[in-house]
Design a protein around this motif. Structure first.
Motif, PDB file in Angstrom:
ATOM      1  N   ALA A 237       0.812  -1.222   0.000  1.00  0.00           N
ATOM      2  CA  ALA A 237       0.000   0.000   0.000  1.00  0.00           C
ATOM      3  C   ALA A 237       0.847   1.275   0.000  1.00  0.00           C
ATOM      4  CB  ALA A 237      -0.939   0.001   1.209  1.00  0.00           C
ATOM      5  N   GLU A 238       2.165   1.105   0.035  1.00  0.00           N
ATOM      6  CA  GLU A 238       3.044   2.280   0.028  1.00  0.00           C
ATOM      7  C   GLU A 238       3.283   2.725  -1.413  1.00  0.00           C
ATOM      8  OE1 GLU A 238       3.385   3.767   2.608  1.00  0.00           O
ATOM      9  OE2 GLU A 238       3.279   2.303   4.234  1.00  0.00           O
ATOM     10  N   ILE A 239       2.478   3.645  -1.858  1.00  0.00           N
ATOM     11  CA  ILE A 239       2.542   4.119  -3.240  1.00  0.00           C
ATOM     12  C   ILE A 239       2.893   5.601  -3.222  1.00  0.00           C
ATOM     13  CG2 ILE A 239       1.205   4.503  -5.355  1.00  0.00           C
ATOM     14  CD1 ILE A 239      -0.427   1.979  -4.537  1.00  0.00           C
ATOM     15  N   GLN A 240       3.926   5.947  -3.954  1.00  0.00           N
ATOM     16  CA  GLN A 240       4.387   7.334  -3.925  1.00  0.00           C
ATOM     17  C   GLN A 240       3.727   8.183  -4.996  1.00  0.00           C
ATOM     18  OE1 GLN A 240       8.606   8.482  -5.185  1.00  0.00           O
ATOM     19  NE2 GLN A 240       8.539   9.127  -3.052  1.00  0.00           N
ATOM     20  N   GLY A 380       1.115  13.124  -9.169  1.00  0.00           N
ATOM     21  CA  GLY A 380       0.727  11.953  -9.961  1.00  0.00           C
ATOM     22  C   GLY A 380       1.350  10.692  -9.370  1.00  0.00           C
ATOM     23  N   VAL A 381       0.734   9.526  -9.643  1.00  0.00           N
ATOM     24  CA  VAL A 381       1.268   8.249  -9.131  1.00  0.00           C
ATOM     25  C   VAL A 381       2.616   7.985  -9.779  1.00  0.00           C
ATOM     26  CG1 VAL A 381       0.923   5.753  -8.987  1.00  0.00           C
ATOM     27  CG2 VAL A 381      -1.025   7.300  -8.679  1.00  0.00           C
ATOM     28  N   HIS A 382       3.622   7.742  -8.953  1.00  0.00           N
ATOM     29  CA  HIS A 382       4.979   7.754  -9.478  1.00  0.00           C
ATOM     30  C   HIS A 382       5.790   6.501  -9.196  1.00  0.00           C
ATOM     31  CE1 HIS A 382       8.630   9.351 -10.980  1.00  0.00           C
ATOM     32  NE2 HIS A 382       9.224   9.406  -9.806  1.00  0.00           N
ATOM     33  N   HIS A 383       5.631   5.935  -8.026  1.00  0.00           N
ATOM     34  CA  HIS A 383       6.519   4.818  -7.657  1.00  0.00           C
ATOM     35  C   HIS A 383       5.801   3.925  -6.658  1.00  0.00           C
ATOM     36  CE1 HIS A 383      10.654   3.115  -7.244  1.00  0.00           C
ATOM     37  NE2 HIS A 383      10.202   2.766  -6.049  1.00  0.00           N
ATOM     38  N   THR A 384       5.979   2.625  -6.826  1.00  0.00           N
ATOM     39  CA  THR A 384       5.385   1.702  -5.865  1.00  0.00           C
ATOM     40  C   THR A 384       6.514   1.144  -4.998  1.00  0.00           C
ATOM     41  OG1 THR A 384       5.375   0.062  -7.659  1.00  0.00           O
ATOM     42  CG2 THR A 384       3.318   1.182  -7.191  1.00  0.00           C
ATOM     43  N   MET A 385       6.512   1.555  -3.739  1.00  0.00           N
ATOM     44  CA  MET A 385       7.597   1.146  -2.837  1.00  0.00           C
ATOM     45  C   MET A 385       7.472  -0.339  -2.485  1.00  0.00           C
ATOM     46  SD  MET A 385       7.420   4.549  -2.512  1.00  0.00           S
ATOM     47  CE  MET A 385       6.017   4.895  -1.453  1.00  0.00           C
ATOM     48  N   GLY A 386       6.242  -0.852  -2.459  1.00  0.00           N
ATOM     49  CA  GLY A 386       6.025  -2.244  -2.099  1.00  0.00           C
ATOM     50  C   GLY A 386       6.367  -3.184  -3.241  1.00  0.00           C
ATOM     51  N   GLY A 387       6.404  -4.464  -2.925  1.00  0.00           N
ATOM     52  CA  GLY A 387       6.692  -5.468  -3.949  1.00  0.00           C
ATOM     53  C   GLY A 387       7.047  -6.789  -3.299  1.00  0.00           C
ATOM     54  N   VAL A 388       7.770  -7.630  -4.026  1.00  0.00           N
ATOM     55  CA  VAL A 388       8.098  -8.947  -3.478  1.00  0.00           C
ATOM     56  C   VAL A 388       9.193  -8.809  -2.421  1.00  0.00           C
ATOM     57  CG1 VAL A 388       7.392 -10.196  -5.549  1.00  0.00           C
ATOM     58  CG2 VAL A 388       9.777  -9.476  -5.308  1.00  0.00           C
TER      59      VAL A 388
END
Ligand code: ADP
Length: 449
Positions: A237-240, A380-388
């Motif tokens: 859910a950490e979306i920059q 604007g939506v730029h980077h998704t900090m979360g992932g595998v």
């Protein structure tokens, strides 16, 4: 047809290309598969640079920095949510990654600063051009020199994985035909999911309707692919959101403009925040304005020292005024209010003390040299900090923290390094550092497997 490889890299962004080159140089037979028809992923859009502390370039310029300070500021920027071991690995390996690039004749010798950092540690090309295109063209040149294959228009669909062993990758080509590429090891470098509106909305409903700065390939397919094998995810859910995005084109206005001395002003002609705060904070301030947008404002001196600025001018994003009043009139702003704002800011620069908003960095020079420029921006939506989830050796981890044997991941597809907020300049560092590590680990593993 039977295609046999030692290592398959999924994704041709910075992480994938660095991984491919390193694995090749350690003796592996490598192929890169890329779903889009062009190479470079979202990396090609990276603007500001690559962070690293205690580099030879900093030393040459007399910039005193420490890895400990880089660690602390990244942790603080990430709201202390960063995985400490991954962050340690990141900070530790950053100077070597800068040197590795230099060895491949990808020289990042100029240094600037980004929001949330207290020291100039963002490395960029000597001509101060955007880092992304420079990096990708340099990496592609190295790929070509080594005759490493890249299959474009080829989407990774699923990993053939049985009894803890990778045997191949099922890919789908541009005609929708599927086939298996045989391999012993796979590196997943598929980037983030900013361009997957459904996925963004799923994790962060309040971001519905936001533009994204990302390319179309940033769909998060690599995350799903790995989840199907039992991989764990973190911080999804950490979306920059990036504060300064030109809305018509969804084009990102680089942080290097603010880093070069620019300010943000509201439609009322007033500054409203410390422009050099982290992206989450600056974005929140803009969203908090009545008009939910702002102007990034700079003068001729900032423009003349920043190549990116010329690009924005060429794209027609900037409105230009010969004087402050002329500019204000053109953008429907009260000329007196804007003149007052600049006078106050210029005073802060001269005194190196911003009493209004406490900006302590990039108080470069007074904004008093015409022409003046303004670009309208909003987040604007730029980077998704979360992932595998990965280990410190870039191995993909399952939900019991056990490595999925033969599978590595690097770059934006991975979660945990940046915590709750990524600092500008840390994504390029992340992709090179962990791309190299994944390439090295996979190649060495293949030798013994
Ligand atoms: P990073 O910055 O982590 O290197 P990028 O976004 O620059 O990530 O690059 C990731 C690349 O992976 C993009 O070019 C994207 O099109 C590609 N990609 C994403 N999913 C797949 C997939 N399933 N198969 C092949 N390529 C993929």
């Amino acid at each position: 047809s039977l295609e046999n490889y030692d290592v398959i890299v999924i994704g041709s962004g910075g992480a994938g290309l660095a991984a491919a080159i390193n694995a090749h140089d350690l003796g592996a037979k490598v192929v890169v598969v890329e779903r889009m028809s062009t190479i470079g992923g979202n990396t090609i859009k990276a603007s500001v640079g690559m962070n690293a502390a205690q580099t030879s370039y900093q030393q040459e310029k007399g910039i005193r920095d420490t890895k400990a300070c880089f660690y602390e500021e990244t942790l603080k920027g990430g709201k202390f949510k960063n995985n400490p071991e991954l962050l340690q690995q990141f900070v530790e390996r950053a100077p070597d990654a800068i040197d590795w690039l230099a060895k491949q004749e990808i020289v990042l010798s100029d240094i600037t600063i980004t929001g949330g950092m207290s020291i100039d540690r963002t490395h960029r090309p000597a001509d101060r051009s955007a880092v992304g295109g420079f990096l990708i063209s340099g990496l592609v040149r190295n790929l070509n020199q080594r005759h490493i294959e890249v299959l474009v228009d080829t989407k990774a669909d699923s990993i053939e994985y049985q009894q803890g062993k990778v045997s191949g990758l099922k890919v789908i080509d541009e005609y929708g035909e599927s086939r298996i590429l045989h391999t012993k090891a796979i590196i997943v470098a598929t980037g983030g999911f900013s361009a997957n509106a459904k996925m963004v909305e799923h994790y962060r409903p309040e971001l519905t309707g936001f533009v994204t700065t990302n390319h179309k390939g940033a769909t998060g397919s690599g995350i799903t692919l790995l989840q199907n094998l039992g991989a764990a995810t973190v911080d999804m859910a950490e979306i920059q959101i990036h504060p300064t995005v030109e809305q018509q084109s969804a084009y990102l206005i680089s942080e290097s403009i603010r880093g070069g001395g620019a300010i943000l002003v509201s439609q009322a002609g007033e500054r409203f925040c410390n422009e050099m705060e982290t992206r989450d904070k600056v974005s929140a301030q803009i969203i908090g304005l009545a008009e939910k947008s702002a102007w990034i404002l700079f003068d001729e001196q900032v423009r003349s020292q920043n190549k990116a600025a010329d690009e924005y001018l060429a794209k027609g994003f900037a409105i230009q005024g010969e004087s402050v009043e002329d500019l204000a009139t053109q953008i429907g702003m009260d000329p007196k209010a804007l003149a007052q704002t600049l006078a106050t800011f210029n005073q802060a620069v001269r005194q190196q003390q911003d009493l209004q908003f406490g900006r302590t960095t990039a108080l470069r020079h007074p904004l008093d040299k015409g022409p003046f420029y303004a670009i309208k921006i909003a987040p604007g939506v730029h980077h998704t900090m979360g992932g595998v989830a990965i280990s410190t050796q870039a191995q993909v981890l399952d939900t019991h923290h056990q490595p999925l044997k033969g599978i590595w991941a690097a770059g934006e597809v991975v979660g945990g390094i940046h915590g709750a907020n990524r600092i500008g300049g840390n994504a390029v560092a992340d992709i090179i550092i962990f791309g190299l590590l994944a390439g090295e680990q996979a190649a060495n593993w293949v030798k013994t497997a």
